[in-house]
Motif scaffolding. Structure first.
Motif, PDB file in Angstrom:
ATOM      1  N   ARG A   1       4.395  -7.403  10.382  1.00 27.96           N
ATOM      2  CA  ARG A   1       3.165  -6.718  10.767  1.00 27.96           C
ATOM      3  C   ARG A   1       3.379  -5.282  11.223  1.00 27.96           C
ATOM      4  O   ARG A   1       2.471  -4.485  11.195  1.00 27.96           O
ATOM      5  CB  ARG A   1       2.430  -7.537  11.824  1.00 27.96           C
ATOM      6  CG  ARG A   1       1.296  -8.314  11.189  1.00 27.96           C
ATOM      7  CD  ARG A   1       0.494  -9.071  12.207  1.00 27.96           C
ATOM      8  NE  ARG A   1       0.996 -10.436  12.322  1.00 27.96           N
ATOM      9  CZ  ARG A   1       1.329 -11.012  13.463  1.00 27.96           C
ATOM     10  NH1 ARG A   1       1.218 -10.375  14.587  1.00 27.96           N
ATOM     11  NH2 ARG A   1       1.756 -12.247  13.490  1.00 27.96           N
ATOM     12  N   GLN A   2       4.601  -4.961  11.617  1.00 27.81           N
ATOM     13  CA  GLN A   2       4.836  -3.618  12.151  1.00 27.81           C
ATOM     14  C   GLN A   2       4.906  -2.539  11.052  1.00 27.81           C
ATOM     15  O   GLN A   2       4.921  -1.362  11.331  1.00 27.81           O
ATOM     16  CB  GLN A   2       6.153  -3.552  12.942  1.00 27.81           C
ATOM     17  CG  GLN A   2       6.053  -4.130  14.343  1.00 27.81           C
ATOM     18  CD  GLN A   2       6.199  -5.649  14.302  1.00 27.81           C
ATOM     19  OE1 GLN A   2       7.113  -6.154  13.675  1.00 27.81           O
ATOM     20  NE2 GLN A   2       5.285  -6.365  14.919  1.00 27.81           N
ATOM     21  N   GLN A   3       5.005  -2.977   9.785  1.00 21.37           N
ATOM     22  CA  GLN A   3       5.236  -1.974   8.743  1.00 21.37           C
ATOM     23  C   GLN A   3       4.017  -1.132   8.430  1.00 21.37           C
ATOM     24  O   GLN A   3       2.915  -1.645   8.320  1.00 21.37           O
ATOM     25  CB  GLN A   3       5.644  -2.692   7.455  1.00 21.37           C
ATOM     26  CG  GLN A   3       7.070  -3.088   7.425  1.00 21.37           C
ATOM     27  CD  GLN A   3       7.239  -4.153   6.365  1.00 21.37           C
ATOM     28  OE1 GLN A   3       7.400  -5.317   6.648  1.00 21.37           O
ATOM     29  NE2 GLN A   3       7.161  -3.707   5.131  1.00 21.37           N
ATOM     30  N   ASP A   4       4.286   0.152   8.255  1.00 24.11           N
ATOM     31  CA  ASP A   4       3.238   1.060   7.831  1.00 24.11           C
ATOM     32  C   ASP A   4       3.143   0.904   6.307  1.00 24.11           C
ATOM     33  O   ASP A   4       4.153   0.810   5.632  1.00 24.11           O
ATOM     34  CB  ASP A   4       3.682   2.484   8.199  1.00 24.11           C
ATOM     35  CG  ASP A   4       2.646   3.493   7.831  1.00 24.11           C
ATOM     36  OD1 ASP A   4       1.467   3.105   7.772  1.00 24.11           O
ATOM     37  OD2 ASP A   4       3.009   4.664   7.613  1.00 24.11           O
ATOM     38  N   ALA A   5       1.943   0.859   5.771  1.00 28.07           N
ATOM     39  CA  ALA A   5       1.844   0.662   4.324  1.00 28.07           C
ATOM     40  C   ALA A   5       0.811   1.616   3.738  1.00 28.07           C
ATOM     41  O   ALA A   5      -0.284   1.207   3.358  1.00 28.07           O
ATOM     42  CB  ALA A   5       1.473  -0.777   4.029  1.00 28.07           C
ATOM     43  N   HIS A   6       1.164   2.887   3.724  1.00 30.90           N
ATOM     44  CA  HIS A   6       0.196   3.875   3.250  1.00 30.90           C
ATOM     45  C   HIS A   6       0.304   4.036   1.727  1.00 30.90           C
ATOM     46  O   HIS A   6       0.576   5.112   1.200  1.00 30.90           O
ATOM     47  CB  HIS A   6       0.457   5.193   3.978  1.00 30.90           C
ATOM     48  CG  HIS A   6      -0.772   6.043   4.072  1.00 30.90           C
ATOM     49  ND1 HIS A   6      -1.980   5.585   4.549  1.00 30.90           N
ATOM     50  CD2 HIS A   6      -1.002   7.324   3.708  1.00 30.90           C
ATOM     51  CE1 HIS A   6      -2.872   6.532   4.480  1.00 30.90           C
ATOM     52  NE2 HIS A   6      -2.319   7.599   3.974  1.00 30.90           N
ATOM     53  N   PHE A   7       0.108   2.907   1.044  1.00 30.43           N
ATOM     54  CA  PHE A   7       0.280   2.854  -0.403  1.00 30.43           C
ATOM     55  C   PHE A   7      -0.832   2.006  -1.019  1.00 30.43           C
ATOM     56  O   PHE A   7      -1.403   1.158  -0.341  1.00 30.43           O
ATOM     57  CB  PHE A   7       1.598   2.142  -0.751  1.00 30.43           C
ATOM     58  CG  PHE A   7       2.826   2.914  -0.373  1.00 30.43           C
ATOM     59  CD1 PHE A   7       3.473   3.728  -1.294  1.00 30.43           C
ATOM     60  CD2 PHE A   7       3.355   2.816   0.905  1.00 30.43           C
ATOM     61  CE1 PHE A   7       4.625   4.424  -0.947  1.00 30.43           C
ATOM     62  CE2 PHE A   7       4.497   3.519   1.265  1.00 30.43           C
ATOM     63  CZ  PHE A   7       5.132   4.319   0.343  1.00 30.43           C
TER      64      PHE A   7
END
Ligand SMILES: Cc1ncc(COP(=O)(O)O)c(C=O)c1O
Length: 458
Positions: free
Chosen positions: A417-423
């Motif tokens: 859940r901590q991952q940034d996913a600006h994709f």
């Protein structure tokens, strides 16, 4: 290619007689596709040709090479080529990794017909071996041979698709509470299976070559990881194909700790054996999974698992507990499709089509994808598109949806859940024709460009 070049190109084709008077030019989208340029460039070129009187346009019918005195005179008689416009009426769905092939329904029809003539005397009344009948394993070996090389049938288990293979391998080779390692972003089915089996996930950092060996080594040493699960080819969603050097480094770490590497090779049949699978490199610790879901149809629900002999009994027990067996009816259907060459033919055609779509989309999406995606040795069925900083993920998905394009956000693939996913992941193979892809990509590039421009202005 610029508009001037297209004008010159069409004039040359007219001059050498390749395009004749009254002949219809390709639609803007088709021309954009053929020449790998934007629809806007083609529109400008067509306007210029018309301005010079080289072509004329008819509303709703297209653009024609000028030539006769009265271009409209026989137009009512002209039979227009069929374009499946109805396919364009719904949303253009670039969110799903399915592989459209126009021949699928007919192939199913033929195979059902053939199968109906061969219903066995036993009437499919019996349960059969959980791993598959000897003939299923022989068919499996022949398919697998051209995907990952020669495999002994005794190392094969038939599954109901790659997802079923994943659940089988995770269930058989780990215990509840164990930690498994996998790519930081990944196919949601891995997370779903891990959660159901009460496994914890160590999401490993990646670079352009795949999982970082240091990350894997740390996970093995500190977190006592019990298995590596990886999609090494056409990784879903990042498009990374793990390099050979990286595969070897990860194998070394796994071998030292004697933990299995489970390779989900659902996209491997499209890879033309550009790189060896983990099974080919380390058959003592690797489980290879694949299926016909992408090459043919997910409804077939037939897949194969290849594993070292020491894992086979545990895997068979697990598949038996899951579903006793894969239905011999669907296995016989798959056998028909293998026997008459359909699956091989679709595979070849989808590879050729995939390469065309990949080349076109790589150019259109170039500013927002990595060099490695662009230069991928095998074609990618999707791109992992990085969003400009000033646009929110939910906004771009909404804006695309307002323009009838369905996209999926990178957050859906984050393994923790901590991952940034600006994709966003943009899938190329699901839409039925080039026009839909050209339109869909034009909208996406519009949205990305305008948010970048807004960023510069603000
Ligand atoms: C990496 C990966 N594995 C497995 C699957 C599902 O495969 P199957 O339909 O064979 O269960 C998908 C579907 O998109 C996938 O992307």
């Amino acid at each position: 290619m610029r508009a001037d070049d297209i004008v010159r190109h069409i004039c040359e084709r007219i001059e050498i007689g390749e395009l004749k008077a009254e002949e219809r030019l390709p639609t803007h989208r088709n021309m954009a596709w053929d020449l790998n340029c934007s629809v806007g460039t083609v529109t400008r070129a067509y306007a210029e040709l018309e301005r010079r009187g080289i072509t004329y346009a008819q509303v709703g019918r297209g653009t024609f090479v000028a030539g006769s005195e009265n271009p409209a005179a026989d137009s009512e008689m002209r039979i227009l080529p069929f374009t499946p416009e109805e396919d364009l009426e719904g949303a253009i769905d670039l969110s799903i990794n399915r592989f459209f092939h126009a021949g699928t329904s007919r192939a199913y029809g033929n195979a059902f017909h053939q199968l109906s003539l061969k219903v066995p005397q036993s009437g499919y009344r019996d349960y059969v071996d959980s791993r598959g009948r000897p003939k299923d394993l022989a068919y499996a070996a022949s398919w697998l041979e051209h995907c990952i090389g020669v495999v002994d049938p005794s190392n094969i288990i038939v599954t109901q698709g790659a997802q079923s293979g994943l659940f089988m391998a995770l269930g058989a080779l780990t215990k509840p509470g164990d930690m498994i390692a996998t790519e930081a972003y990944g196919y949601p089915g891995i997370k779903a299976a891990a959660q159901e089996l009460h496994l914890r996930i160590n999401a490993l950092d990646m670079d352009a070559e795949g999982i970082l060996p240091e990350a894997f080594e740390t996970a093995v040493n500190r977190s006592k990881v019990k298995m590596l699960v990886t999609v090494a080819t056409n990784h879903n969603p990042t498009g990374i194909t793990t390099s050979l050097a990286r595969r070897k480094m990860l194998i070394e770490i796994a071998r030292k700790a004697d933990i299995p590497i489970v390779e989900d090779g659902v996209y491997t049949p499209f890879h033309e054996r550009v790189l060896p699978s983990y099974w080919e490199l380390a058959p003592d610790i690797s489980v290879f999974l694949t299926s016909f879901s992408k090459v043919f149809s997910p409804a077939l629900r037939v897949g194969y698992a290849v594993a070292p002999s020491r894992y086979i009994p545990r895997l068979i027990r697990q598949i038996g507990a899951m579903n006793w067996m894969t239905s011999p009816v669907t296995l016989d259907l798959a056998a028909e499709l293998l026997e008459d060459g359909t699956l091989y033919k679709h595979q070849k055609e989808l590879i050729a089509e995939g390469k065309r779509r990949f080349a076109y989309a790589a150019t259109r999406l170039a500013p927002w994808i990595t060099q490695e995606q662009k230069n991928s040795a095998a074609f990618l069925s999707h791109f992992w598109v990085e969003l400009p900083v000033n646009i929110a993920l939910t906004d771009i998905i909404q804006q695309a949806s307002d323009r009838n394009i369905t996209l999926i956000g990178g957050d859906r693939f984050a393994m923790n859940r901590q991952q940034d996913a600006h994709f966003v992941r943009v899938c190329l193979m699901g839409v039925p024709n080039h026009e839909a892809l050209v339109d869909g990509l034009a909208t996406i590039t519009d949205l990305l460009t305008s948010s970048e421009t807004a960023c510069l202005i603000s």
